[in-house]
Design a protein around this motif. Structure first.
Motif, PDB file in Angstrom:
ATOM      1  N   GLY A  87       0.813  -1.212   0.000  1.00 58.93           N
ATOM      2  CA  GLY A  87       0.000   0.000   0.000  1.00 58.93           C
ATOM      3  C   GLY A  87       0.843   1.257   0.000  1.00 58.93           C
ATOM      4  O   GLY A  87       0.555   2.223  -0.724  1.00 58.93           O
ATOM      5  N   VAL A  88       1.899   1.256   0.816  1.00 56.62           N
ATOM      6  CA  VAL A  88       2.781   2.443   0.874  1.00 56.62           C
ATOM      7  C   VAL A  88       3.468   2.647  -0.470  1.00 56.62           C
ATOM      8  O   VAL A  88       3.516   3.778  -0.998  1.00 56.62           O
ATOM      9  CB  VAL A  88       3.826   2.267   1.999  1.00 56.62           C
ATOM     10  CG1 VAL A  88       4.892   3.365   1.925  1.00 56.62           C
ATOM     11  CG2 VAL A  88       3.146   2.289   3.363  1.00 56.62           C
ATOM     12  N   PHE A  89       4.004   1.584  -1.047  1.00 65.00           N
ATOM     13  CA  PHE A  89       4.675   1.718  -2.345  1.00 65.00           C
ATOM     14  C   PHE A  89       3.685   2.176  -3.423  1.00 65.00           C
ATOM     15  O   PHE A  89       4.025   3.016  -4.266  1.00 65.00           O
ATOM     16  CB  PHE A  89       5.301   0.378  -2.768  1.00 65.00           C
ATOM     17  CG  PHE A  89       6.431  -0.088  -1.886  1.00 65.00           C
ATOM     18  CD1 PHE A  89       7.164   0.811  -1.134  1.00 65.00           C
ATOM     19  CD2 PHE A  89       6.763  -1.439  -1.815  1.00 65.00           C
ATOM     20  CE1 PHE A  89       8.206   0.391  -0.308  1.00 65.00           C
ATOM     21  CE2 PHE A  89       7.803  -1.867  -1.009  1.00 65.00           C
ATOM     22  CZ  PHE A  89       8.517  -0.961  -0.248  1.00 65.00           C
ATOM     23  N   SER A 101      -1.803  -2.101 -11.729  1.00 64.06           N
ATOM     24  CA  SER A 101      -2.785  -2.488 -10.718  1.00 64.06           C
ATOM     25  C   SER A 101      -2.149  -2.691  -9.344  1.00 64.06           C
ATOM     26  O   SER A 101      -0.934  -2.941  -9.223  1.00 64.06           O
ATOM     27  CB  SER A 101      -3.477  -3.787 -11.146  1.00 64.06           C
ATOM     28  OG  SER A 101      -2.559  -4.861 -11.104  1.00 64.06           O
ATOM     29  N   PHE A 102      -2.999  -2.600  -8.321  1.00 63.41           N
ATOM     30  CA  PHE A 102      -2.527  -2.872  -6.957  1.00 63.41           C
ATOM     31  C   PHE A 102      -2.170  -4.357  -6.814  1.00 63.41           C
ATOM     32  O   PHE A 102      -1.253  -4.712  -6.065  1.00 63.41           O
ATOM     33  CB  PHE A 102      -3.606  -2.502  -5.939  1.00 63.41           C
ATOM     34  CG  PHE A 102      -3.168  -2.685  -4.513  1.00 63.41           C
ATOM     35  CD1 PHE A 102      -2.137  -1.946  -3.974  1.00 63.41           C
ATOM     36  CD2 PHE A 102      -3.795  -3.635  -3.696  1.00 63.41           C
ATOM     37  CE1 PHE A 102      -1.716  -2.129  -2.658  1.00 63.41           C
ATOM     38  CE2 PHE A 102      -3.388  -3.827  -2.387  1.00 63.41           C
ATOM     39  CZ  PHE A 102      -2.348  -3.064  -1.863  1.00 63.41           C
ATOM     40  N   ALA A 196      13.232   4.039  -7.299  1.00 67.63           N
ATOM     41  CA  ALA A 196      14.154   4.077  -6.149  1.00 67.63           C
ATOM     42  C   ALA A 196      13.629   5.015  -5.066  1.00 67.63           C
ATOM     43  O   ALA A 196      13.729   4.726  -3.872  1.00 67.63           O
ATOM     44  CB  ALA A 196      15.539   4.518  -6.620  1.00 67.63           C
ATOM     45  N   LEU A 197      13.032   6.141  -5.487  1.00 68.98           N
ATOM     46  CA  LEU A 197      12.457   7.064  -4.501  1.00 68.98           C
ATOM     47  C   LEU A 197      11.219   6.458  -3.850  1.00 68.98           C
ATOM     48  O   LEU A 197      11.013   6.595  -2.640  1.00 68.98           O
ATOM     49  CB  LEU A 197      12.084   8.387  -5.183  1.00 68.98           C
ATOM     50  CG  LEU A 197      13.265   9.276  -5.586  1.00 68.98           C
ATOM     51  CD1 LEU A 197      12.787  10.447  -6.431  1.00 68.98           C
ATOM     52  CD2 LEU A 197      13.981   9.794  -4.332  1.00 68.98           C
ATOM     53  N   THR A 198      10.400   5.776  -4.637  1.00 68.62           N
ATOM     54  CA  THR A 198       9.183   5.143  -4.107  1.00 68.62           C
ATOM     55  C   THR A 198       9.516   4.144  -3.013  1.00 68.62           C
ATOM     56  O   THR A 198       8.838   4.064  -1.980  1.00 68.62           O
ATOM     57  CB  THR A 198       8.433   4.428  -5.251  1.00 68.62           C
ATOM     58  OG1 THR A 198       7.999   5.393  -6.203  1.00 68.62           O
ATOM     59  CG2 THR A 198       7.238   3.658  -4.726  1.00 68.62           C
ATOM     60  N   VAL A 199      10.568   3.380  -3.228  1.00 70.58           N
ATOM     61  CA  VAL A 199      10.961   2.359  -2.249  1.00 70.58           C
ATOM     62  C   VAL A 199      11.892   2.944  -1.189  1.00 70.58           C
ATOM     63  O   VAL A 199      11.783   2.629   0.006  1.00 70.58           O
ATOM     64  CB  VAL A 199      11.652   1.180  -2.975  1.00 70.58           C
ATOM     65  CG1 VAL A 199      12.232   0.193  -1.973  1.00 70.58           C
ATOM     66  CG2 VAL A 199      10.666   0.488  -3.913  1.00 70.58           C
ATOM     67  N   GLY A 200      12.815   3.794  -1.641  1.00 74.67           N
ATOM     68  CA  GLY A 200      13.867   4.268  -0.739  1.00 74.67           C
ATOM     69  C   GLY A 200      13.375   5.137   0.407  1.00 74.67           C
ATOM     70  O   GLY A 200      13.922   5.062   1.515  1.00 74.67           O
TER      71      GLY A 200
END
Length: 218
Positions: A87-89, A101-102, A196-200
């Motif tokens: 959800g956060v990603f 899609s989710f 990388a920003l989405t995960v980092g």
């Protein structure tokens, strides 16, 4: 050599590029989350057994019930962690106009949890060593139980083995983050920088929090 989904550990980019050619499937990611929950259940049961040892003999009859609730709770947490990470990603990738899609995000995030299996096993082994070395006194009142529990928790948290386990756990989180970056790149059609920003960002905050906790600054 084709080693199935384990290829995601060493070559996540190629693995996810190939996965995008098929419909998303949650079977293996759900299995990974379940295994992580089981490993967490082992750690939770070890801790619950220690607390049960504090109780008077007549109260220890409820020990199996307490352990059962703890085990079920840990397995649920394993699945919740998977969904929360996803959800956060997914939400952060919306800031970079991610498309996909989710369910696909759930799929790649579940595969990215695979290194946590190894981290969890090491953490459970270290926890067993620490708990085995503790002397657990018997408490006869709720106040004594609370006091002894707090004392034992402090001893565990400051034990060098648990701090090493925490640092090792961070290494496996970094490994997961590397897999997630490639997963989000393909699942949400992001550039490598945006993935990388989405995960980092969330993983970096988690690591900072863990390091602060390990050093006792909180």
């Amino acid at each position: 050599m084709n080693v199935g989904f384990l290829r995601v550990l060493l070559n996540p980019g190629r693995f996810f590029e190939e996965r995008m050619q098929s419909e998303p499937s949650l079977k293996i990611p759900a299995l990974i989350a379940f295994i992580i929950g089981l490993i967490g259940a082992v750690s939770a049961a070890l801790t619950a057994n220690m607390i049960i040892g504090l109780l008077p003999a007549e109260a220890q009859a409820f020990g199996p019930v307490m352990v059962a609730f703890t085990v079920v709770g840990a397995i649920i947490v394993g699945f919740l962690s998977w969904v929360i990470y996803s959800g956060v990603f997914y939400l952060l990738s919306m800031l970079f106009k991610g498309e996909g899609s989710f369910k696909r995000t759930l799929e790649v995030t579940g595969y990215g949890l695979l290194p946590q299996v190894f981290g969890g096993i090491i953490g459970a082994a270290f926890l067993y060593r620490v708990i085995s070395s503790l002397t657990v006194p018997t408490a006869t009142s709720p106040e004594q139980i609370a006091e002894v529990t707090e004392s034992l928790t402090n001893l565990m948290m400051t034990d060098p083995l648990m701090q090493v386990a925490g640092l090792v756990g961070i290494l496996f989180v970094v490994w997961s983050a590397n897999i997630w970056i490639f997963g989000m790149k393909y699942a949400r059609n992001l550039s490598t920088r945006d993935a990388a920003l989405t995960v980092g960002i969330p993983v970096g905050l988690y690591i900072v929090y863990t390091l602060i906790t390990l050093t006792g600054w909180l």
